[in-house]
Design a protein around this motif. Sequence first.
Motif, PDB file in Angstrom:
ATOM      1  N   ARG A 209       1.067  -1.052   0.060  1.00 56.52           N
ATOM      2  CA  ARG A 209       0.078  -0.100  -0.057  1.00 56.52           C
ATOM      3  C   ARG A 209       0.984   1.125   0.027  1.00 56.52           C
ATOM      4  O   ARG A 209       0.213   2.391   0.108  1.00 56.52           O
ATOM      5  N   GLY A 210       2.085   0.984  -0.225  1.00 56.58           N
ATOM      6  CA  GLY A 210       2.957   2.370   0.026  1.00 56.58           C
ATOM      7  C   GLY A 210       3.200   3.227  -1.285  1.00 56.58           C
ATOM      8  O   GLY A 210       2.589   2.853  -2.364  1.00 56.58           O
ATOM      9  N   ALA A 211       4.010   4.208  -1.243  1.00 58.95           N
ATOM     10  CA  ALA A 211       3.954   5.165  -2.400  1.00 58.95           C
ATOM     11  C   ALA A 211       4.726   4.554  -3.691  1.00 58.95           C
ATOM     12  O   ALA A 211       4.347   4.851  -4.994  1.00 58.95           O
ATOM     13  N   ALA A 212       5.837   3.857  -3.343  1.00 62.87           N
ATOM     14  CA  ALA A 212       6.356   3.048  -4.517  1.00 62.87           C
ATOM     15  C   ALA A 212       5.589   2.220  -5.477  1.00 62.87           C
ATOM     16  O   ALA A 212       6.052   1.964  -6.368  1.00 62.87           O
ATOM     17  N   GLY A 213       4.516   1.394  -5.035  1.00 64.54           N
ATOM     18  CA  GLY A 213       3.863   0.522  -5.549  1.00 64.54           C
ATOM     19  C   GLY A 213       4.555  -0.793  -5.957  1.00 64.54           C
ATOM     20  O   GLY A 213       4.445  -1.328  -6.875  1.00 64.54           O
ATOM     21  N   ILE A 214       5.244  -1.135  -4.777  1.00 67.81           N
ATOM     22  CA  ILE A 214       5.791  -2.502  -4.877  1.00 67.81           C
ATOM     23  C   ILE A 214       4.962  -3.816  -4.742  1.00 67.81           C
ATOM     24  O   ILE A 214       3.896  -3.701  -3.980  1.00 67.81           O
ATOM     25  N   VAL A 215       5.244  -4.708  -5.663  1.00 69.45           N
ATOM     26  CA  VAL A 215       4.722  -5.917  -5.495  1.00 69.45           C
ATOM     27  C   VAL A 215       5.847  -7.203  -5.275  1.00 69.45           C
ATOM     28  O   VAL A 215       6.966  -7.219  -5.789  1.00 69.45           O
ATOM     29  N   THR A 216       5.528  -7.824  -4.175  1.00 66.49           N
ATOM     30  CA  THR A 216       6.368  -9.255  -3.777  1.00 66.49           C
ATOM     31  C   THR A 216       5.792 -10.161  -4.413  1.00 66.49           C
ATOM     32  O   THR A 216       4.944 -10.692  -3.975  1.00 66.49           O
ATOM     33  N   ARG A 217       6.721 -10.818  -5.158  1.00 66.85           N
ATOM     34  CA  ARG A 217       6.362 -12.202  -5.715  1.00 66.85           C
ATOM     35  C   ARG A 217       7.137 -13.293  -5.209  1.00 66.85           C
ATOM     36  O   ARG A 217       8.422 -13.286  -4.929  1.00 66.85           O
ATOM     37  N   ILE A 218       6.365 -14.199  -4.743  1.00 69.09           N
ATOM     38  CA  ILE A 218       7.019 -15.214  -3.924  1.00 69.09           C
ATOM     39  C   ILE A 218       6.580 -16.703  -4.551  1.00 69.09           C
ATOM     40  O   ILE A 218       5.521 -16.926  -4.433  1.00 69.09           O
ATOM     41  N   ASP A 219       7.666 -17.398  -4.904  1.00 64.11           N
ATOM     42  CA  ASP A 219       7.400 -18.678  -5.442  1.00 64.11           C
ATOM     43  C   ASP A 219       7.265 -19.667  -4.227  1.00 64.11           C
ATOM     44  O   ASP A 219       8.458 -20.284  -4.204  1.00 64.11           O
ATOM     45  N   LEU A 220       6.070 -19.864  -3.674  1.00 57.82           N
ATOM     46  CA  LEU A 220       6.360 -20.555  -2.701  1.00 57.82           C
ATOM     47  C   LEU A 220       6.532 -22.146  -2.783  1.00 57.82           C
ATOM     48  O   LEU A 220       6.812 -22.721  -1.960  1.00 57.82           O
ATOM     49  N   PHE A 221       5.908 -22.417  -3.849  1.00 59.26           N
ATOM     50  CA  PHE A 221       5.581 -24.009  -4.081  1.00 59.26           C
ATOM     51  C   PHE A 221       6.696 -24.589  -5.126  1.00 59.26           C
ATOM     52  O   PHE A 221       6.715 -25.784  -5.374  1.00 59.26           O
ATOM     53  N   SER A 222       7.764 -23.814  -5.690  1.00 58.81           N
ATOM     54  CA  SER A 222       8.967 -24.371  -6.225  1.00 58.81           C
ATOM     55  C   SER A 222      10.041 -23.863  -5.677  1.00 58.81           C
ATOM     56  O   SER A 222      10.716 -24.636  -5.064  1.00 58.81           O
ATOM     57  N   THR A 223      10.574 -22.771  -5.922  1.00 59.13           N
ATOM     58  CA  THR A 223      11.949 -22.332  -5.519  1.00 59.13           C
ATOM     59  C   THR A 223      12.074 -21.648  -4.228  1.00 59.13           C
ATOM     60  O   THR A 223      13.218 -21.687  -3.781  1.00 59.13           O
ATOM     61  N   GLY A 224      10.993 -20.986  -3.830  1.00 59.08           N
ATOM     62  CA  GLY A 224      10.959 -20.288  -2.673  1.00 59.08           C
ATOM     63  C   GLY A 224      11.436 -18.922  -2.938  1.00 59.08           C
ATOM     64  O   GLY A 224      11.675 -17.991  -1.876  1.00 59.08           O
ATOM     65  N   ASP A 225      11.760 -18.308  -4.168  1.00 59.42           N
ATOM     66  CA  ASP A 225      12.528 -17.161  -4.226  1.00 59.42           C
ATOM     67  C   ASP A 225      11.509 -16.244  -3.994  1.00 59.42           C
ATOM     68  O   ASP A 225      10.248 -15.933  -4.509  1.00 59.42           O
ATOM     69  N   ARG A 226      12.281 -15.047  -3.740  1.00 62.82           N
ATOM     70  CA  ARG A 226      11.447 -13.796  -3.553  1.00 62.82           C
ATOM     71  C   ARG A 226      11.919 -12.614  -4.558  1.00 62.82           C
ATOM     72  O   ARG A 226      13.103 -12.379  -4.443  1.00 62.82           O
TER      73      ARG A 226
END
Length: 508
Positions: A198-215
């Motif tokens: 909800r911040g000013a920069a418009g960040i979206v955090t993508r998390i591959d939970l079920f494969s690599t776990g990468d963020r």
Amino acid sequence: MNGFHARSLTRPTPLRGSNGVAFGPDGRLYVAQFLAGEISAVDLATGDVEVVVPAGGPVQAPDDLAFGADGSMYLTDLVPGRVWRRQPDTTFTLVTDQVRLPNGIACVGDRLFVNEMVPGGRLLELGEAEPKVLTGGLAMGNAMQLGPDGALYYPHMLTGEVFRIPPDGGTPELVAADVHEPVAVRFDLGGVLHVLSRGAAGIVTRIDLFSTGDRELVTSGLSGLDNAAFDPENRMFVSSFAAGGITELHPDGRTREITPRGFAGPYGVTVDFGGTVHVADHYRVAEPRDGDVATTELLTFTHGIAADGDLLHLTSQYGQVRTYDRATRAVRTRADGLDQPLGIAVDADDALVVAEAGAGRVLAIDADDEISVLTSGLGRPVDVAADDEGHWYVSDEAHGTVYRLDDGTPIPVAVDLDAPQGIAVSDGRLYVAETGTGRLITLDLATGETTATDLPAGPPSFRDLPALKAHGIPGVPRPFAGLAAAPGQSLYLTAEGTILHLTPAEHP
């Protein structure tokens, strides 16, 4: 426009503040608009917007929505604390009113789940009987979704965490910590979790939970993200509580506007010595710029505004007066617990003068934040302004009068007005936004001569709900028209979703 040229500084947006989004059975994207009290449907191919649930019906403050298996639309009505079902035949049924600030909502087959946007909130399953509590202790819940693993995922807005829980209940499991200001969780068609900030920069955090776990972090530049939905082609469409509109967000952060963004209000307006126009827009301080709206800072609940060098002085209808330093981005609270402060200005001694609408008073706040009462007993004071000789004027919406304050005594200078709100004084003239008739009143303070000019647009048309707060959380603010003077008898007026620049007709 007789007497003045009027030019809109920004393009209008049909979605002034966009919150929960979900695809409906007809393939359109449905959008909940908390401030406007509406539900709209967007054709993503054309950008056309249809209001399908207008304001003034049973739903007062829709914040999120979801569709059931039979095509029914379920809505969280935030401030009244209700959840509604809108059946395919458009009739409404109250699902429950036994929730506190319901926000996030999800349908799982024929089952319906909501969470509460309060500290210590609950996640509930709603049905024919009493709501079933799956878990409590949410640090302000918000938009949630069923994951590929069959669990419900939801954010804790206050702690920057994402949890999941089985739909039948159990112990919540932390799946992501240190997430940037989470407001919504959404899965794409590949099962990747997207957490919107909800911040000013418009960040979206993508998390591959079920494969690599990468963020991975994607920065969109879209301030105040609120919610998202993925279409059958896995395209991501996002809403913004601050700027409104609907935008397609590509995986690399590029954006494509579907419906234009713009002002959520706007409310108060001011002009600094450099000629920059600053606007109080409920969730932010913003500037009209090249036909668009640029966010200066996300400062929630800003309504009145006054420029003072690098400082912007702000009021909130929820009781605060704050000062924002544009150079350092520091915010200082000058007063709290007031009763609906609206218009604000600065006197020759750098004290803040504030119209306290709910209490019928005009206040002064000195450099040490000591508060004194300049006058009281007014009906509903909305705005304040001073002339070159230091005389203060105040508009009284309830009494239809603008007063001059003579040693604290209100002396009428303009009477029998219909809802006077924003006022400004420049070059010996008092200007008044008479919102009940949609006119600009000009009063020559030396001669008493009065003229009236029809305005091309009125103040923001959000509903005037009786309660500004519910469960201790701010609700829908009351609209008002702000007015500010600039050199050359130029004026700036907050109008229906835009800022009007008014210049005398004899000027080019």
